[in-house]
Motif scaffolding. Structure first.
Motif, PDB file in Angstrom:
ATOM      1  N   HIS A 137       0.835  -1.208   0.000  1.00 24.07           N
ATOM      2  CA  HIS A 137       0.000   0.000   0.000  1.00 24.07           C
ATOM      3  C   HIS A 137       0.870   1.260   0.000  1.00 24.07           C
ATOM      4  O   HIS A 137       0.686   2.161  -0.817  1.00 24.07           O
ATOM      5  CB  HIS A 137      -0.913  -0.036   1.232  1.00 24.07           C
ATOM      6  N   ILE A 159       2.802   1.786  -3.233  1.00 23.59           N
ATOM      7  CA  ILE A 159       1.976   2.347  -4.313  1.00 23.59           C
ATOM      8  C   ILE A 159       1.875   3.858  -4.163  1.00 23.59           C
ATOM      9  O   ILE A 159       2.000   4.601  -5.149  1.00 23.59           O
ATOM     10  CB  ILE A 159       0.575   1.699  -4.345  1.00 23.59           C
ATOM     11  N   HIS A 160       1.671   4.349  -2.934  1.00 23.20           N
ATOM     12  CA  HIS A 160       1.658   5.805  -2.710  1.00 23.20           C
ATOM     13  C   HIS A 160       2.967   6.417  -3.216  1.00 23.20           C
ATOM     14  O   HIS A 160       2.965   7.430  -3.934  1.00 23.20           O
ATOM     15  CB  HIS A 160       1.536   6.131  -1.212  1.00 23.20           C
ATOM     16  N   GLU A 164      -6.450   9.796  -4.078  1.00 21.56           N
ATOM     17  CA  GLU A 164      -5.240   8.969  -4.011  1.00 21.56           C
ATOM     18  C   GLU A 164      -5.457   7.772  -3.096  1.00 21.56           C
ATOM     19  O   GLU A 164      -5.135   6.638  -3.458  1.00 21.56           O
ATOM     20  CB  GLU A 164      -4.058   9.793  -3.512  1.00 21.56           C
ATOM     21  N   GLU A 165      -6.002   8.011  -1.912  1.00 25.63           N
ATOM     22  CA  GLU A 165      -6.195   6.915  -0.957  1.00 25.63           C
ATOM     23  C   GLU A 165      -7.154   5.859  -1.508  1.00 25.63           C
ATOM     24  O   GLU A 165      -6.910   4.661  -1.380  1.00 25.63           O
ATOM     25  CB  GLU A 165      -6.715   7.448   0.386  1.00 25.63           C
ATOM     26  N   VAL A 193      -5.258   3.850  -4.191  1.00 28.00           N
ATOM     27  CA  VAL A 193      -4.268   2.951  -3.585  1.00 28.00           C
ATOM     28  C   VAL A 193      -4.958   1.782  -2.886  1.00 28.00           C
ATOM     29  O   VAL A 193      -4.533   0.632  -3.016  1.00 28.00           O
ATOM     30  CB  VAL A 193      -3.343   3.731  -2.620  1.00 28.00           C
ATOM     31  N   THR A 230      -4.158  -2.129  -3.937  1.00 32.33           N
ATOM     32  CA  THR A 230      -3.336  -2.891  -2.991  1.00 32.33           C
ATOM     33  C   THR A 230      -3.600  -4.394  -3.002  1.00 32.33           C
ATOM     34  O   THR A 230      -2.647  -5.177  -3.153  1.00 32.33           O
ATOM     35  CB  THR A 230      -3.463  -2.321  -1.564  1.00 32.33           C
TER      36      THR A 230
END
Length: 124
Positions: free
Chosen positions: A63, A66-67, A93-94, A97, A101
């Motif tokens: 996770h 990826i950010h 964005e969150e 992601v 994930t």
């Protein structure tokens, strides 16, 4: 952001041509909220909370990676350019992601798809 006290370097990932160190922390907070991982883009670094099991820790690492990839690659900058005014970029964005994930984690775990369940014909 400064590294929390007791942070121990556990390795690194090469992401977008940048060596990103990974630190393990017993307790982790972001803006006063307890969390399992943090991606520090400016450093860059990834912080992981050790309070969960190994499989959860692996998912949190994916996770946060990826950010980091979204920012280091410039991909999120491109996404932000297309967001309507007033849209919360951090929320977008969150959500992106969180959606990616489990799929990327599955690939890293061998990427084998589960066979589709056969449909049973109703008995007469």
């Amino acid at each position: 952001m400064k590294l929390p006290k007791g942070a121990k370097k556990a390795g690194h990932l090469a992401l977008c041509g940048v060596d990103v160190p990974i630190f393990l922390v017993k307790d982790l907070e972001d803006e006063g909220q307890r969390c399992f991982g943090i991606s520090i883009i400016d450093e860059p670094a990834i912080l992981l909370c050790t309070s969960q099991g190994d499989e959860h820790l692996r998912q949190v690492l994916v996770h946060e990676a990826i950010h980091t990839i979204l920012h280091l690659s410039g991909a999120f900058h491109e996404i932000e350019q297309d967001l309507s005014e007033g849209v919360d970029a951090d929320r977008v964005e969150e959500r992106l992601v969180r959606t990616l994930t489990p799929h990327i984690t599955a690939i890293l775990n061998g990427g084998k798809a589960k066979p589709k369940a056969r449909k049973r014909k109703a008995s007469k």
